[in-house]
Design an enzyme around this catalytic site. Structure first.
Site, PDB file in Angstrom:
ATOM      1  N   ASP A  31     -13.310   6.596  20.050  1.00  0.00           N
ATOM      2  CA  ASP A  31     -11.992   7.033  19.083  1.00  0.00           C
ATOM      3  C   ASP A  31     -11.444   8.287  19.401  1.00  0.00           C
ATOM      4  O   ASP A  31     -12.576   9.333  19.218  1.00  0.00           O
ATOM      5  CB  ASP A  31     -12.260   6.378  17.710  1.00  0.00           C
ATOM      6  N   LEU A  33     -10.062   9.924  16.673  1.00  0.00           N
ATOM      7  CA  LEU A  33      -9.823  10.142  15.333  1.00  0.00           C
ATOM      8  C   LEU A  33      -8.694  10.916  14.903  1.00  0.00           C
ATOM      9  O   LEU A  33      -8.417  11.513  13.821  1.00  0.00           O
ATOM     10  CB  LEU A  33     -11.253  11.264  15.066  1.00  0.00           C
ATOM     11  N   ASP A  51     -10.256  10.402  23.767  1.00  0.00           N
ATOM     12  CA  ASP A  51      -8.807   9.977  23.790  1.00  0.00           C
ATOM     13  C   ASP A  51      -8.760   9.127  24.873  1.00  0.00           C
ATOM     14  O   ASP A  51      -9.424   9.067  26.062  1.00  0.00           O
ATOM     15  CB  ASP A  51      -7.947  11.067  24.037  1.00  0.00           C
ATOM     16  N   ALA A  74      -7.377   0.617  19.988  1.00  0.00           N
ATOM     17  CA  ALA A  74      -6.487   2.116  20.028  1.00  0.00           C
ATOM     18  C   ALA A  74      -5.255   1.802  20.383  1.00  0.00           C
ATOM     19  O   ALA A  74      -5.069   1.480  21.499  1.00  0.00           O
ATOM     20  CB  ALA A  74      -7.176   2.854  21.080  1.00  0.00           C
ATOM     21  N   ASN A  92       1.063   5.887  25.083  1.00  0.00           N
ATOM     22  CA  ASN A  92      -0.425   5.445  24.534  1.00  0.00           C
ATOM     23  C   ASN A  92      -0.731   3.939  24.299  1.00  0.00           C
ATOM     24  O   ASN A  92      -1.740   3.564  24.856  1.00  0.00           O
ATOM     25  CB  ASN A  92      -0.501   6.143  23.056  1.00  0.00           C
ATOM     26  N   THR A 117       0.274  -8.590  18.422  1.00  0.00           N
ATOM     27  CA  THR A 117       0.947  -8.584  17.393  1.00  0.00           C
ATOM     28  C   THR A 117       1.928  -9.398  17.178  1.00  0.00           C
ATOM     29  O   THR A 117       2.670 -10.008  18.052  1.00  0.00           O
ATOM     30  CB  THR A 117       1.540  -6.997  16.706  1.00  0.00           C
ATOM     31  N   TYR A 141       7.501  -0.924  19.723  1.00  0.00           N
ATOM     32  CA  TYR A 141       6.215  -1.065  19.476  1.00  0.00           C
ATOM     33  C   TYR A 141       5.770  -2.535  19.807  1.00  0.00           C
ATOM     34  O   TYR A 141       4.985  -2.700  20.563  1.00  0.00           O
ATOM     35  CB  TYR A 141       5.881  -1.099  17.923  1.00  0.00           C
ATOM     36  N   ARG A 221       5.893 -12.528   4.433  1.00  0.00           N
ATOM     37  CA  ARG A 221       4.725 -12.059   5.512  1.00  0.00           C
ATOM     38  C   ARG A 221       3.777 -12.922   5.247  1.00  0.00           C
ATOM     39  O   ARG A 221       3.390 -13.485   4.161  1.00  0.00           O
ATOM     40  CB  ARG A 221       4.405 -10.771   5.188  1.00  0.00           C
TER      41      ARG A 221
HETATM   42  N1  UFG Z   1       8.061  -3.434   2.356  1.00  0.00           N
HETATM   43  C1  UFG Z   1       8.774  -3.165   1.141  1.00  0.00           C
HETATM   44  N2  UFG Z   1       8.429  -1.962   0.617  1.00  0.00           N
HETATM   45  C2  UFG Z   1       7.589  -0.841   1.211  1.00  0.00           C
HETATM   46  C3  UFG Z   1       6.853  -1.214   2.364  1.00  0.00           C
HETATM   47  C4  UFG Z   1       7.186  -2.564   2.848  1.00  0.00           C
HETATM   48  O1  UFG Z   1       9.637  -3.729   0.627  1.00  0.00           O
HETATM   49  O2  UFG Z   1       7.385   0.215   0.687  1.00  0.00           O
HETATM   50  C5  UFG Z   1       8.064  -4.797   3.044  1.00  0.00           C
HETATM   51  C6  UFG Z   1       8.866  -4.639   4.210  1.00  0.00           C
HETATM   52  O3  UFG Z   1       9.979  -4.531   4.406  1.00  0.00           O
HETATM   53  C7  UFG Z   1       8.227  -6.204   4.768  1.00  0.00           C
HETATM   54  C8  UFG Z   1       6.796  -6.281   3.824  1.00  0.00           C
HETATM   55  O4  UFG Z   1       7.106  -5.217   2.835  1.00  0.00           O
HETATM   56  O5  UFG Z   1       9.089  -6.980   4.282  1.00  0.00           O
HETATM   57  C9  UFG Z   1       5.631  -6.114   4.783  1.00  0.00           C
HETATM   58  O6  UFG Z   1       5.909  -4.412   5.396  1.00  0.00           O
HETATM   59  P1  UFG Z   1       4.674  -3.707   6.061  1.00  0.00           P
HETATM   60  O7  UFG Z   1       5.209  -2.616   6.472  1.00  0.00           O
HETATM   61  O8  UFG Z   1       3.324  -3.799   5.139  1.00  0.00           O
HETATM   62  O9  UFG Z   1       4.327  -4.565   7.229  1.00  0.00           O
HETATM   63  P2  UFG Z   1       5.288  -5.029   8.416  1.00  0.00           P
HETATM   64  O10 UFG Z   1       5.548  -6.514   8.266  1.00  0.00           O
HETATM   65  O11 UFG Z   1       6.595  -4.507   8.473  1.00  0.00           O
HETATM   66  O12 UFG Z   1       4.434  -4.685   9.667  1.00  0.00           O
HETATM   67  C10 UFG Z   1       3.255  -5.614  10.059  1.00  0.00           C
HETATM   68  C11 UFG Z   1       2.484  -4.641  10.979  1.00  0.00           C
HETATM   69  C12 UFG Z   1       3.091  -4.085  12.025  1.00  0.00           C
HETATM   70  C13 UFG Z   1       3.700  -5.396  13.022  1.00  0.00           C
HETATM   71  C14 UFG Z   1       4.697  -5.844  12.029  1.00  0.00           C
HETATM   72  C15 UFG Z   1       5.326  -7.030  12.812  1.00  0.00           C
HETATM   73  O13 UFG Z   1       1.863  -3.524  10.198  1.00  0.00           O
HETATM   74  O14 UFG Z   1       2.248  -3.476  12.826  1.00  0.00           O
HETATM   75  O15 UFG Z   1       3.939  -6.455  11.092  1.00  0.00           O
HETATM   76  O16 UFG Z   1       6.487  -7.440  12.109  1.00  0.00           O
HETATM   77  F1  UFG Z   1       4.531  -4.756  13.859  1.00  0.00           F
END
Ligand code: UFG
Length: 328
Positions: A31, A33, A51, A74, A92, A117, A141, A221
């Site tokens: 890692d 870091l 890295d 990573a 990356n 993902t 991503y 989610r």
């Molecule tokens: N959300 C809010 N307020 C915040 C943060 C998030 O309302 O301050 C909402 C987002 O809009 C989303 C939900 O909460 O609807 C979850 O958001 P996250 O950022 O926690 O997670 P994501 O669903 O955006 O992201 C996750 C993974 C990513 C991946 C993605 C796929 O962390 O790596 O799912 O959609 F790409």
């Protein structure tokens, strides 16, 4: 098995390392870091600071094996940043993974578990999402992760790599014993942000979109506990065979809205969690929920955490005890 873990000091990686060690596997963590934390890696695990893009250091570390398998965590994972700095992500997440695969080929390591993902699906045409749902990522991503899935498929056919890509839904929670947890800087994920509000570190949580076509208007989610991701990785590494590439969704199969998460966190913490409606965040699909049938059937995997309150409670134990994360 002897397992080489890239990104083993990161959030999901460190929970997997802990789980592998608990199940008798021998682990080496590699890692840089940049986002990972040295303190997230157990003291009795060999740690190499390096890295993924540093080919000589990576190869030298891989030749200290022999390793039976690589687990590859990573990567950069900020969806928004991937839109503004796509080349950073392709460098990356794609080019450096190509370097890892080349090194594995040369050194003769034939098993890989890869962190993919649900972002590879983009905005799914139907939910729950199965592995046959069309993959049509809507940001760099997601595209970077899908490109790696293609490399794995081709490598399995061409040179006998045994690969398993696990398509995580929303990784969340913290180790049951409270020893490690989630610490991203900057933090963008819902559950840690909500818990920072509960701790008084933020005044309120902004709810990104309240007018979605979902039961309460907020995004839904599938919050999968990080220890359940860890058990999926272990089962995957034990199951894969050279020459085959497998792909599995890893989620609970249950969706929770942003509002439900905030309400559940208020119940778990006993604190008031003020929230404010905000505009939609670009690139957020309304609903992402896994159909986890394939991994249950083929690997016998079952999530231990199926209730959002349980998951949030584990995260809360970590955040309450470590309000500044891994910083003392
Ligand atoms: N959300 C809010 N307020 C915040 C943060 C998030 O309302 O301050 C909402 C987002 O809009 C989303 C939900 O909460 O609807 C979850 O958001 P996250 O950022 O926690 O997670 P994501 O669903 O955006 O992201 C996750 C993974 C990513 C991946 C993605 C796929 O962390 O790596 O799912 O959609 F790409």
């Amino acid at each position: 098995m002897r397992v080489f873990v890239t990104g083993g000091a990161g959030y999901v990686g460190s929970h997997c390392v802990k789980h592998l060690v608990a199940h008798g596997h021998e682990v080496v963590v590699y890692d840089n870091l940049v986002y990972g934390h040295r303190a997230a890696v157990p003291g009795n695990v060999r740690f190499v600071k390096g890295d993924l893009g540093d080919a000589p250091t990576l190869r030298a570390a891989l030749t200290t094996g022999p390793f039976d398998a690589v687990m590859h965590f990573a990567a950069f994972a900020y969806v928004g940043e991937s839109v503004t700095e796509p080349l950073k992500y392709y460098r990356n997440n794609v080019a450096n993974t190509l370097g890892l695969l080349e090194a594995m080929h040369v050194v003769g390591v034939r098993r890989l578990v890869f962190s993919s993902t649900c972002a590879t699906y983009g905005v799914p045409d139907r939910v729950p999402i199965t592995e046959f749902t069309t993959q049509n990522p809507i940001n760099p991503y997601g595209r970077s992760k899908l490109m790696v899935e293609w490399m794995l498929q081709d490598s399995a056919r061409a040179w006998g790599l045994g690969a398993c890509a696990l398509r995580y839904f929303n990784a969340s929670g913290a180790a049951a014993d409270g020893s490690i947890g989630e610490d991203h800087k900057p933090e963008t994920h819902l559950i840690p942000i909500v818990l920072q509000v509960a701790l008084g570190q933020r005044p309120h949580v902004g709810v990104f979109g309240t007018d979605y076509d979902t039961p309460d208007g907020t995004c839904v989610r599938d919050y999968i506990h990080v220890d359940d991701l860890a058990s999926a990785h272990r089962l995957a590494i034990e199951a894969i065979r050279p020459g085959e590439a497998r792909f599995y969704n890893v989620g609970t199969g249950k969706g929770n809205s942003v509002k439900e998460v905030i309400d559940a966190a208020a119940r778990v913490t006993g604190r008031t969690i003020p929230s404010d409606p905000n505009p939609r965040r670009p690139g957020d699909p309304p609903v992402l929920v896994a159909d986890g049938d394939k991994i249950r059937r083929e690997l016998g995997w079952q999530p231990a955490y199926t209730d959002i309150e349980q998951t949030i409670a584990s995260a809360w134990r970590w955040h309450e005890a470590h309000p500044n994360g891994y910083e003392a």
